[in-house]
Design an enzyme around this catalytic site. Structure first.
Site, mmCIF file in Angstrom:
data_model
loop_
_atom_site.group_PDB
_atom_site.id
_atom_site.type_symbol
_atom_site.label_atom_id
_atom_site.label_comp_id
_atom_site.label_asym_id
_atom_site.label_seq_id
_atom_site.Cartn_x
_atom_site.Cartn_y
_atom_site.Cartn_z
ATOM 1 N N ASP A 82 53.315 -21.807 50.490
ATOM 2 C CA ASP A 82 53.835 -22.983 49.786
ATOM 3 C C ASP A 82 53.164 -23.088 48.405
ATOM 4 O OD1 ASP A 82 55.302 -25.339 49.600
ATOM 5 O OD2 ASP A 82 53.734 -26.574 50.526
ATOM 6 N N GLU A 134 61.007 -22.252 41.719
ATOM 7 C CA GLU A 134 61.386 -23.645 41.427
ATOM 8 C C GLU A 134 61.822 -23.815 39.978
ATOM 9 O OE1 GLU A 134 58.942 -26.706 43.245
ATOM 10 O OE2 GLU A 134 58.911 -27.849 41.374
ATOM 11 N N GLY A 181 53.908 -36.319 48.370
ATOM 12 C CA GLY A 181 52.904 -37.310 48.763
ATOM 13 C C GLY A 181 53.472 -38.463 49.567
ATOM 14 N N HIS A 213 61.637 -29.911 48.063
ATOM 15 C CA HIS A 213 60.229 -30.256 48.301
ATOM 16 C C HIS A 213 60.107 -31.773 48.347
ATOM 17 C CE1 HIS A 213 57.950 -26.416 47.657
ATOM 18 N NE2 HIS A 213 59.194 -26.054 47.415
ATOM 19 N N ALA A 215 59.969 -34.059 50.647
ATOM 20 C CA ALA A 215 61.042 -34.721 51.408
ATOM 21 C C ALA A 215 60.519 -35.624 52.529
ATOM 22 C CB ALA A 215 61.991 -33.670 51.966
ATOM 23 N N SER A 216 59.275 -36.061 52.436
ATOM 24 C CA SER A 216 58.798 -37.016 53.438
ATOM 25 C C SER A 216 59.394 -38.393 53.174
ATOM 26 C CB SER A 216 57.260 -37.095 53.418
ATOM 27 O OG SER A 216 56.717 -36.038 54.178
ATOM 28 N N ASP A 258 55.514 -32.596 54.797
ATOM 29 C CA ASP A 258 54.083 -32.504 55.070
ATOM 30 C C ASP A 258 53.512 -33.909 55.311
ATOM 31 O OD1 ASP A 258 51.436 -31.871 55.266
ATOM 32 O OD2 ASP A 258 51.185 -31.142 53.229
ATOM 33 N N SER A 259 53.683 -34.784 54.322
ATOM 34 C CA SER A 259 53.032 -36.099 54.384
ATOM 35 C C SER A 259 53.378 -36.879 55.651
ATOM 36 C CB SER A 259 53.407 -36.926 53.157
ATOM 37 O OG SER A 259 53.011 -36.255 51.990
#
Ligand code: G3H
Ligand code: 13P
Ligand code: ZN
Length: 311
Positions: A82, A134, A181, A213, A215-216, A258-259
């Site tokens: 990542d 990206e 985040g 990316h 996407a929390s 992730d978050s």
């Protein structure tokens, strides 16, 4: 089942109108939680390792843990780097057995982004590894880089054809309103993705896998548990899951989370410590954390990504 690249996963996801979850891993419990959930849902899955995770856990440990996960399941699992910041980290991940790497040169000038990405693609493809790159800039925190919201930049559809053809990448991460985040937006804001940009990029790159990316969604029930049991996470919201579902049905084939998993892990630990102040065996609280994270991954696979039953 041996580790796989994301090639076939993305072809199926594109055609099937769903996305594969890419979840960040830092330790054994996280890998187990994600893989157990994916296995129970019969879903393909991507385990991704950041530079921070490599520093924290040692890449050799992570590689063996991921290999153990692959050995004990039949679902397709890809191991992905990542946010690779330079050629060296991508090369060392490829040499280490990763099946997919991201070269993130999105903050560099156009020609530099293309040249560096192309160099990684040449090395990766020669070793049977796929590459994500990206275009555009997300707000939020990536490792030690903090991009302010006003500095974030949506991906320009005018650039994607030249970028993908000159670099030879296998998937493209774009900026359409997500950010990294757990503190993305203030409560009361109504965050929306620029689905119009995604659709235009889909028209310019038919059949090409797009990555999201940041996407929390910042699950409010889990934040409430953190705060009920002694935490003090600020009041914040993320990308609504309904927006991510729309993107998953279009060209988006990989969604990075992730978050939300971190919050689930922490909520369970905090609750456990408060409810059982006498416990000191790490298996007790890490067991709860793993179970809660697994539930979060199940929810994402079934209710957001649409990848259940696609393994
Ligand atoms: O996009 C960044 C990921 O959430 C990884 O975070 O660099 O703190 O491991 P990290
Ligand atoms: P979140 O911080 O929104 O979970 O994003 C994770 C990510 O994009 C990892 O690359
Ligand atoms: Zn990211």
């Amino acid at each position: 089942m041996p580790l796989v690249t994301t090639k076939e996963m993305f072809e199926k996801a594109y055609k099937g109108g769903y996305a594969v979850g890419a979840f960040n891993v830092n330790n054994m419990e996280m890998i187990q939680a994600i893989v157990e959930a994916a296995n129970e849902c019969k879903s393909p899955v991507i385990l991704q390792v950041s530079a921070g995770a490599r520093k924290y856990a040692n890449p050799v440990y992570l590689r063996h843990l991921v290999m153990a996960a692959a050995e004990t399941t039949d679902i397709p699992i890809a191991m992905h780097l990542d946010h690779g910041a330079d050629f060296e980290i991508c090369k060392s991940s490829i040499d280490d057995g990763f099946t997919s790497v991201m070269i993130d040169a999105s903050s560099k000038p156009w020609e530099e982004n293309i040249a560096l990405t192309r160099k990684v693609v040449e090395y990766a493809h020669a070793h049977g590894v796929v590459v994500e790159a990206e275009l555009g800039k997300l707000a939020g925190i990536e490792d030690d880089v903090h991009v302010e919201a006003h500095d974030a930049m949506f991906t320009s559809p005018d650039e994607v054809e030249e970028f993908t053809s000159r670099t030879g990448i296998d998937s493209l991460a774009i900026a359409i309103g997500t950010s990294h985040g757990a503190y993305k937006f203030k409560p009361g804001q109504d965050p929306k993705l620029r689905i119009d940009i995604l659709e235009e990029i889909g028209r310019r790159l038919p059949g090409f896998p797009i990555v999201l990316h940041g996407a929390s969604s910042v699950p409010q029930d889990q934040v409430a548990i953190v705060n009920e049991f002694g935490g003090s996470m600020p009041n914040a919201i993320g990308i609504p899951e309904s927006e991510l579902k729309k993107a998953a049905k279009l060209a988006v084939c990989k969604i990075n989370i992730d978050s939300d998993l971190r919050v689930a892990f922490t909520a369970a630990c905090r609750k456990h410590f408060c409810e059982h102040p006498d416990h000191f065996d790490p298996r007790q609280y890490l067991g709860d954390a793993r179970a809660n994270m697994k539930e979060m991954v199940r929810h994402k696979i079934i209710d957001v990504l649409g990848s259940a039953g696609k393994a």
